[in-house]
Structure formats: structure tokens, C-alpha cells
Write a protein that holds these residues in place. Structure first.
Motif, PDB file in Angstrom:
ATOM      1  N   VAL A 231       0.846  -1.131   0.088  1.00 20.91           N
ATOM      2  CA  VAL A 231       0.137  -0.046  -0.055  1.00 20.91           C
ATOM      3  C   VAL A 231       0.754   1.349  -0.024  1.00 20.91           C
ATOM      4  O   VAL A 231       1.820   1.278   0.865  1.00 20.91           O
ATOM      5  CB  VAL A 231      -0.992   0.159   1.223  1.00 20.91           C
ATOM      6  N   PRO A 232       0.618   2.274  -0.920  1.00 18.62           N
ATOM      7  CA  PRO A 232      -0.314   2.340  -1.766  1.00 18.62           C
ATOM      8  C   PRO A 232       0.026   1.540  -3.130  1.00 18.62           C
ATOM      9  O   PRO A 232       1.258   1.023  -3.297  1.00 18.62           O
ATOM     10  CB  PRO A 232      -0.568   3.553  -2.336  1.00 18.62           C
ATOM     11  N   ASN A 233      -1.162   1.216  -4.079  1.00 17.61           N
ATOM     12  CA  ASN A 233      -0.529   0.369  -5.336  1.00 17.61           C
ATOM     13  C   ASN A 233      -0.111   1.610  -6.224  1.00 17.61           C
ATOM     14  O   ASN A 233      -0.583   2.589  -6.473  1.00 17.61           O
ATOM     15  CB  ASN A 233      -1.860  -0.039  -5.834  1.00 17.61           C
ATOM     16  N   PRO A 234       1.082   1.469  -6.644  1.00 17.71           N
ATOM     17  CA  PRO A 234       1.831   2.535  -7.564  1.00 17.71           C
ATOM     18  C   PRO A 234       1.065   2.668  -8.917  1.00 17.71           C
ATOM     19  O   PRO A 234       1.231   3.532  -9.404  1.00 17.71           O
ATOM     20  CB  PRO A 234       3.368   1.810  -7.602  1.00 17.71           C
ATOM     21  N   HIS A 235       0.298   1.820  -9.342  1.00 15.64           N
ATOM     22  CA  HIS A 235      -0.503   1.980 -10.629  1.00 15.64           C
ATOM     23  C   HIS A 235      -1.716   2.814 -10.372  1.00 15.64           C
ATOM     24  O   HIS A 235      -2.292   3.078 -11.610  1.00 15.64           O
ATOM     25  CB  HIS A 235      -0.578   0.335 -11.099  1.00 15.64           C
ATOM     26  N   MET A 236      -2.311   2.953  -9.214  1.00 14.87           N
ATOM     27  CA  MET A 236      -3.522   3.831  -9.090  1.00 14.87           C
ATOM     28  C   MET A 236      -2.925   5.335  -9.116  1.00 14.87           C
ATOM     29  O   MET A 236      -3.020   5.950  -8.209  1.00 14.87           O
ATOM     30  CB  MET A 236      -4.107   3.382  -7.832  1.00 14.87           C
ATOM     31  N   LYS A 237      -2.594   5.819 -10.364  1.00  6.93           N
ATOM     32  CA  LYS A 237      -2.496   7.269 -10.695  1.00  6.93           C
ATOM     33  C   LYS A 237      -3.681   8.010 -10.468  1.00  6.93           C
ATOM     34  O   LYS A 237      -4.752   7.527 -10.553  1.00  6.93           O
ATOM     35  CB  LYS A 237      -1.811   7.436 -12.248  1.00  6.93           C
ATOM     36  N   ASN A 238      -3.501   9.186 -10.346  1.00  5.66           N
ATOM     37  CA  ASN A 238      -4.543  10.044 -10.102  1.00  5.66           C
ATOM     38  C   ASN A 238      -5.591   9.961 -11.417  1.00  5.66           C
ATOM     39  O   ASN A 238      -7.009   9.901 -11.170  1.00  5.66           O
ATOM     40  CB  ASN A 238      -4.308  11.709 -10.170  1.00  5.66           C
ATOM     41  N   SER A 239      -5.512   9.858 -12.457  1.00  6.83           N
ATOM     42  CA  SER A 239      -6.474   9.659 -13.784  1.00  6.83           C
ATOM     43  C   SER A 239      -7.133   8.423 -13.591  1.00  6.83           C
ATOM     44  O   SER A 239      -8.258   8.209 -13.972  1.00  6.83           O
ATOM     45  CB  SER A 239      -5.736   9.624 -15.015  1.00  6.83           C
ATOM     46  N   LYS A 322       1.288   9.505   5.751  1.00  9.45           N
ATOM     47  CA  LYS A 322       1.684   9.652   4.470  1.00  9.45           C
ATOM     48  C   LYS A 322       2.931   8.593   4.113  1.00  9.45           C
ATOM     49  O   LYS A 322       4.329   9.136   4.453  1.00  9.45           O
ATOM     50  CB  LYS A 322       2.078  11.033   4.165  1.00  9.45           C
ATOM     51  N   LEU A 323       2.673   7.512   4.590  1.00 11.79           N
ATOM     52  CA  LEU A 323       3.795   6.223   4.315  1.00 11.79           C
ATOM     53  C   LEU A 323       3.295   5.118   3.607  1.00 11.79           C
ATOM     54  O   LEU A 323       2.146   5.280   3.183  1.00 11.79           O
ATOM     55  CB  LEU A 323       4.007   5.898   5.870  1.00 11.79           C
ATOM     56  N   CYS A 324       4.251   4.393   3.174  1.00 11.46           N
ATOM     57  CA  CYS A 324       3.861   2.987   2.602  1.00 11.46           C
ATOM     58  C   CYS A 324       3.908   1.874   3.441  1.00 11.46           C
ATOM     59  O   CYS A 324       4.692   1.841   4.408  1.00 11.46           O
ATOM     60  CB  CYS A 324       4.774   3.023   1.402  1.00 11.46           C
ATOM     61  N   SER A 325       3.429   0.700   3.067  1.00  7.32           N
ATOM     62  CA  SER A 325       3.662  -0.369   3.945  1.00  7.32           C
ATOM     63  C   SER A 325       3.768  -1.730   2.718  1.00  7.32           C
ATOM     64  O   SER A 325       3.282  -1.708   1.929  1.00  7.32           O
ATOM     65  CB  SER A 325       2.273  -0.717   4.703  1.00  7.32           C
ATOM     66  N   CYS A 326       4.119  -2.947   3.595  1.00  8.97           N
ATOM     67  CA  CYS A 326       4.438  -3.893   2.760  1.00  8.97           C
ATOM     68  C   CYS A 326       4.209  -5.163   3.627  1.00  8.97           C
ATOM     69  O   CYS A 326       4.674  -5.242   5.088  1.00  8.97           O
ATOM     70  CB  CYS A 326       5.888  -3.879   2.246  1.00  8.97           C
ATOM     71  N   CYS A 327       3.235  -6.127   3.475  1.00  7.55           N
ATOM     72  CA  CYS A 327       3.103  -7.359   3.917  1.00  7.55           C
ATOM     73  C   CYS A 327       3.614  -8.520   3.307  1.00  7.55           C
ATOM     74  O   CYS A 327       3.437  -8.566   2.047  1.00  7.55           O
ATOM     75  CB  CYS A 327       1.404  -7.363   4.287  1.00  7.55           C
ATOM     76  N   VAL A 328       4.215  -9.371   4.098  1.00  7.89           N
ATOM     77  CA  VAL A 328       4.849 -10.937   3.397  1.00  7.89           C
ATOM     78  C   VAL A 328       4.128 -11.769   4.378  1.00  7.89           C
ATOM     79  O   VAL A 328       4.134 -11.809   5.513  1.00  7.89           O
ATOM     80  CB  VAL A 328       6.350 -10.778   3.730  1.00  7.89           C
ATOM     81  N   VAL A 329       3.449 -12.766   3.590  1.00  7.02           N
ATOM     82  CA  VAL A 329       2.916 -13.818   4.272  1.00  7.02           C
ATOM     83  C   VAL A 329       3.700 -15.074   4.230  1.00  7.02           C
ATOM     84  O   VAL A 329       4.327 -15.558   3.258  1.00  7.02           O
ATOM     85  CB  VAL A 329       1.639 -14.113   3.475  1.00  7.02           C
ATOM     86  N   LEU A 330       4.210 -15.429   5.730  1.00  7.26           N
ATOM     87  CA  LEU A 330       4.820 -16.873   5.801  1.00  7.26           C
ATOM     88  C   LEU A 330       3.684 -17.805   5.657  1.00  7.26           C
ATOM     89  O   LEU A 330       3.025 -17.924   6.563  1.00  7.26           O
ATOM     90  CB  LEU A 330       5.526 -16.686   7.280  1.00  7.26           C
ATOM     91  N   SER A 331       3.810 -18.871   4.993  1.00  5.51           N
ATOM     92  CA  SER A 331       3.208 -19.948   5.086  1.00  5.51           C
ATOM     93  C   SER A 331       4.023 -21.483   4.891  1.00  5.51           C
ATOM     94  O   SER A 331       5.130 -21.356   5.172  1.00  5.51           O
ATOM     95  CB  SER A 331       2.525 -20.043   3.609  1.00  5.51           C
ATOM     96  N   SER A 332       2.996 -22.266   4.912  1.00  5.97           N
ATOM     97  CA  SER A 332       3.480 -23.576   5.149  1.00  5.97           C
ATOM     98  C   SER A 332       3.820 -24.270   3.578  1.00  5.97           C
ATOM     99  O   SER A 332       2.970 -24.112   2.678  1.00  5.97           O
ATOM    100  CB  SER A 332       2.609 -24.777   5.788  1.00  5.97           C
ATOM    101  N   THR A 383       9.075   4.782   1.683  1.00  2.44           N
ATOM    102  CA  THR A 383       8.695   4.331   0.117  1.00  2.44           C
ATOM    103  C   THR A 383       8.457   2.924   0.471  1.00  2.44           C
ATOM    104  O   THR A 383       8.518   2.428   1.338  1.00  2.44           O
ATOM    105  CB  THR A 383       9.875   4.585  -0.510  1.00  2.44           C
ATOM    106  N   ILE A 384       7.849   2.413  -0.625  1.00  5.23           N
ATOM    107  CA  ILE A 384       7.633   0.958  -0.924  1.00  5.23           C
ATOM    108  C   ILE A 384       9.034  -0.025  -0.805  1.00  5.23           C
ATOM    109  O   ILE A 384       8.852  -0.980   0.134  1.00  5.23           O
ATOM    110  CB  ILE A 384       6.870   0.557  -1.988  1.00  5.23           C
ATOM    111  N   GLN A 385      10.035   0.665  -1.289  1.00  3.03           N
ATOM    112  CA  GLN A 385      11.417  -0.253  -1.247  1.00  3.03           C
ATOM    113  C   GLN A 385      11.568  -0.106   0.224  1.00  3.03           C
ATOM    114  O   GLN A 385      12.229  -1.071   0.657  1.00  3.03           O
ATOM    115  CB  GLN A 385      12.268   0.645  -1.992  1.00  3.03           C
ATOM    116  N   GLU A 386      11.665   0.857   0.952  1.00  5.28           N
ATOM    117  CA  GLU A 386      11.907   0.901   2.216  1.00  5.28           C
ATOM    118  C   GLU A 386      11.002   0.103   3.147  1.00  5.28           C
ATOM    119  O   GLU A 386      11.734  -0.750   4.201  1.00  5.28           O
ATOM    120  CB  GLU A 386      11.951   2.319   2.774  1.00  5.28           C
ATOM    121  N   ALA A 387       9.716   0.329   3.056  1.00  6.04           N
ATOM    122  CA  ALA A 387       9.023  -0.597   3.922  1.00  6.04           C
ATOM    123  C   ALA A 387       9.145  -2.058   3.660  1.00  6.04           C
ATOM    124  O   ALA A 387       9.272  -3.022   4.380  1.00  6.04           O
ATOM    125  CB  ALA A 387       7.561  -0.384   3.461  1.00  6.04           C
ATOM    126  N   ARG A 388       9.593  -2.507   2.143  1.00  3.88           N
ATOM    127  CA  ARG A 388       9.864  -3.874   1.687  1.00  3.88           C
ATOM    128  C   ARG A 388      10.918  -4.333   2.325  1.00  3.88           C
ATOM    129  O   ARG A 388      11.229  -5.449   2.882  1.00  3.88           O
ATOM    130  CB  ARG A 388       9.712  -3.927   0.292  1.00  3.88           C
TER     131      ARG A 388
END
Length: 411
Positions: A231-239, A322-332, A383-388
Motif C-alpha cells: 500500500v499504496p498501489n503504484p499503478h493507481m495514478k490520479n487519472s 503519509k507512508l507506505c507499507s508492505c506485508c509478507v505472508v509466511l506460509s507452510s 517508500t515501498i522499497q523501504e517498507a519492503r
């Protein structure tokens, strides 16, 4: 205040943590919950039907119930709770069909001019096969029922499409969910998730999100309940936002009001951005998972106040960091098909917030895996990169046998 949250995954743990952050004095109840929810509240037991849950809530004077999982919605939990005179966040059964019945949802989209990919509906296996044999294009095949989020298949040649069709309609891999199917045109582009709150009058969108649905990196392999999100999605531009509001959100609101499908709760728009236009792939009538886990650490607003204000028919809005976030799912390993549980998890007790338990339980002071998706690791950054980077640094601290996660979330 007593709040009941229905569901047992990372989303429900995230909802509970946010509510406690907003008001530490509330008492949280979860059904069925998990090992994480048992620490911040009480997991209730032996209430196997939605009617049982209604009796429990009435007896224990639950103030508000929040439905996390679609399973309860499609059993009519909101209708039952409202008949008990209980406040509940979620759609009544007919509105929940926008998620639980894809053919119903497509008909709604067509009626109200909501832009969606071209599609055909099939009730008969032979007619669907004949159509596939004549169609050499890439297509999406969808079960009519949601099939636990795993009922969508992208195929790129007739042989693969026929194999998928056999699994759905002949082998009944998804049970009654596959009695009818939708064959939809394949749109190349970028997916986006917009979760919003509906207060019977207005639909108020959250920040945009990008969900990583496939088990394999580069979106390869089987569909899952979600292997991560940003979050946010980089492809969701204003237009694109403007196009979304005009061609999807506003006609959706019009249709909900005209059809009397109004409720207090969430509506999720699963979108495809293709050639600078946005198309609606699906509705969910709940907050997404793992989008919820990615969004809540960015929410500045008091979530409990928003919910209460909606019931009091007050104007609501959301304020975001006014930040970005990244979630990584740990699975089996083996998820979303066969996998082993009962593995000891190390590193969890020293893990810094935010993180959410999805499928783990506490046994004799040890954390044990109990499901396919186990832990949601989340971090924020400028940034997404920092959150990642921060999220993946936290991932390194967790270990258990058969641990699997995607390494490309946020790339």
C-alpha cells in the motif's frame, strides 16, 4: 465496550489490534480466532452455527460485531444478528451475494453500466467445452461460488482451459461452487484492490492496495488467499482514480441504493488496470486479507469511532499516514493444497510490531503452526522499497520447518 470479531485469520487479528490501539479498555471476543487473537482477547468456543453466535452475543451483551470472513456472511449472520437487535458490521445475505454469487454480481454490473471484462455464463459442461475449443485466446475461468478465494484460473491455451473445466465441473474439485462457471476475457494489465467503507449512503475508499494472489513468484502457480500486499498501489495514478470513481464506484453506489442492498460494512473492489482504463473483476463484501494487515498500520483515524459514527448516522472519513507499507505472508510448504501443520515456530516472541498471526497456536509456551498461511509480517516506510526491506529483514527472524514465502512482494 464488548466487540465480537468473526473469523480466524490475520485479518481478524489486525482488526482486533487496531481497535485496541484506538481504545485499550474494550473487551474483544473472537470466533473462532487463533493463537494471536487469544492473547488480545478471548476466543469463544462451542458456537457452531450463526444462530449460536447470535444467542451468545445477546446473552453476553456484545455491543458491536465485525464480520471478517465471508463464510459467516454467506450463512446469513447479519440477518440473524439484526433480528436479535444486535449491531453488526457487514452486509445482509442478499448484499453478500455480490461476493458469494459471481453470476449475480455480473448481472448487477451489467445492469448499472459498471465496466467489467466481457464474459459468458455456462451451466452445461458440454456447451462450455464447445466454446473453449473454438477460443484460442487467453481467458479467465471462474467458479460461480467463491471457493475460498481459489476459484479463478487464468489459461492461455484450449488444453489448459479444458483441464481446468474438468476439475471444476466434472471432478467437482470445488464442490457446488463449480456447478456454474463464468468464462471471461483475459485482460493484460495491473491488478489493484480498493477497499471501502459503506455507511448506507456513501462509499468511502481506503488507500489503494496491490495483492499478490499466486503462490509462486512473478504471479506463477495456484491462486491463494493472498501471499502479500503493498500500500499504496503504484499503478493507481490520479487519472485511474478518477476513472474508477466515475465508471465503478459511483454506479455501484447507485445500484446498491436502488436494489436496497445497503449495509454498514466493507466493500472491496478487485480491479484490473488495462490500457489506462480500470475494469471491475469482482466484489468482496468484507475487508480483504492480507490488505487489511497492510492498511491498518497506516490508518491514523480512530477505527472504532468510525464504526460507531456510521451507526449514529454521522459523517465519516479516514485519515492516513503519509507512508507506505508492505506485508509478507509466511506460509507452510504445500499451501494452498496439502501441507503439514504442528511445526514449532521460533523468533516470534522477539518480533517487533506490526505483525499478525494467521495460522498459529500456543501450546505449552511454544508457538505451533496450525494452517497454510501462518504469520503476516508487516512494515512501513517512506517508500515501498523501504517498507519492503524492513519487512524482509523481520522475516529473517522467523523460522519453522516447511517455511515458505514469496521473495518478490513489492518488487
Amino acid at each position: 465496550m464488548k466487540i465480537l470479531i468473526l473469523g480466524g485469520g490475520g485479518r481478524e487479528h489486525a482488526i482486533g489490534k487496531k481497535l485496541l490501539e484506538d481504545d485499550p479498555s474494550i473487551d474483544l471476543y473472537f470466533y473462532p480466532g487463533n493463537g494471536g487473537t487469544s492473547i488480545i482477547g478471548k476466543n469463544i468456543e462451542n458456537h457452531h452455527t450463526v444462530l449460536d453466535l447470535g444467542f451468545f452475543s445477546k446473552k453476553n451483551t456484545i455491543d458491536i460485531t465485525i464480520v471478517g470472513s465471508e463464510v459467516f456472511l454467506l450463512k446469513g449472520v447479519v440477518d440473524i444478528f439484526q433480528n436479535f437487535g444486535l449491531k453488526i458490521v457487514g452486509p445482509h445475505y442478499l448484499a453478500a451475494k455480490l461476493e458469494g454469487d459471481r453470476i449475480f454480481a455480473k448481472s448487477f454490473m451489467r445492469k448499472y453500466g459498471i465496466r467489467t471484462p466481457k464474459y459468458k455464463i455456462f451451466y452445461c459442461y458440454e456447451k462450455a467445452i464447445n466454446f473453449l475449443k473454438k477460443n484460442t485466446n487467453s481467458i479467465a475461468i471462474k467458479t460461480n461460488g467463491i471457493a475460498a478465494g481459489k476459484g479463478v484460473f487464468l489459461t492461455h491455451n484450449p488444453n489448459d482451459a479444458i483441464e481446468v473445466l474438468q476439475n471444476i465441473m466434472i471432478k467437482k474439485k470445488f464442490g457446488e461452487s463449480g456447478n456454474q462457471i463464468i468464462i471471461e476475457e483475459f485482460l493484460k494489465g495491473n491488478e489493484a484492490s480498493i477497499i471501502a467503507f459503506f455507511n448506507k449512503k456513501n462509499i468511502i475508499p481506503f488507500l489503494s492496495a496491490k495483492d499478490y494472489k499466486k503462490i509462486g513468484e512473478n504471479e506463477q502457480g495456484l491462486n491463494t488467499g493472498g501471499m502479500g500486499a503493498i500500500v499504496p498501489n503504484p499503478h493507481m495514478k490520479n487519472s485511474i482514480w478518477i476513472d474508477f470513481k466515475k465508471n465503478i464506484l459511483e454506479p455501484t453506489l447507485e445500484g446498491l441504493i436502488i436494489e436496497k442492498l445497503t449495509f454498514f460494512g466493507f466493500i472491496y473492489f478487485g480491479l484490473m488496470i488495462s490500457h489506462n482504463k480500470v475494469y471491475l473483476l469482482e466484489y468482496n463484501t468484507r475487508i480483504g486479507d492480507p490488505e487489511a494487515q497492510t492498511l491498518f498500520p497506516l490508518m491514523k483515524s480512530n477505527f472504532l469511532n468510525v464504526i460507531q459514527s456510521s451507526f449514529q448516522k454521522k459523517e465519516i472519513f479516514f485519515d492516513w499516514k503519509k507512508l507506505c507499507s508492505c506485508c509478507v505472508v509466511l506460509s507452510s510448504v504445500g499451501y494452498p493444497e496439502k501441507y503439514e501443520s504442528g511445526k514449532i515456530i521460533t523468533g516470534l516472541n522477539s518480533l517487533q510490531e506490526p505483525f499478525y498471526i494467521a495460522g498459529a497456536k500456543r501450546e505449552q509456551e511454544k508457538w505451533i503452526t496450525s494452517s497454510g498461511r501462518v504469520i503476516n509480517i508487516v512494515e512501513t516506510g517512506n517508500t515501498i522499497q523501504e517498507a519492503r526491506k524492513k519487512a524482509y529483514d523481520k522475516v529473517k527472524k522467523i523460522q519453522f520447518d516447511n517455511l515458505y514465502f514469496r521473495k518478490d512482494i513489492g518488487l
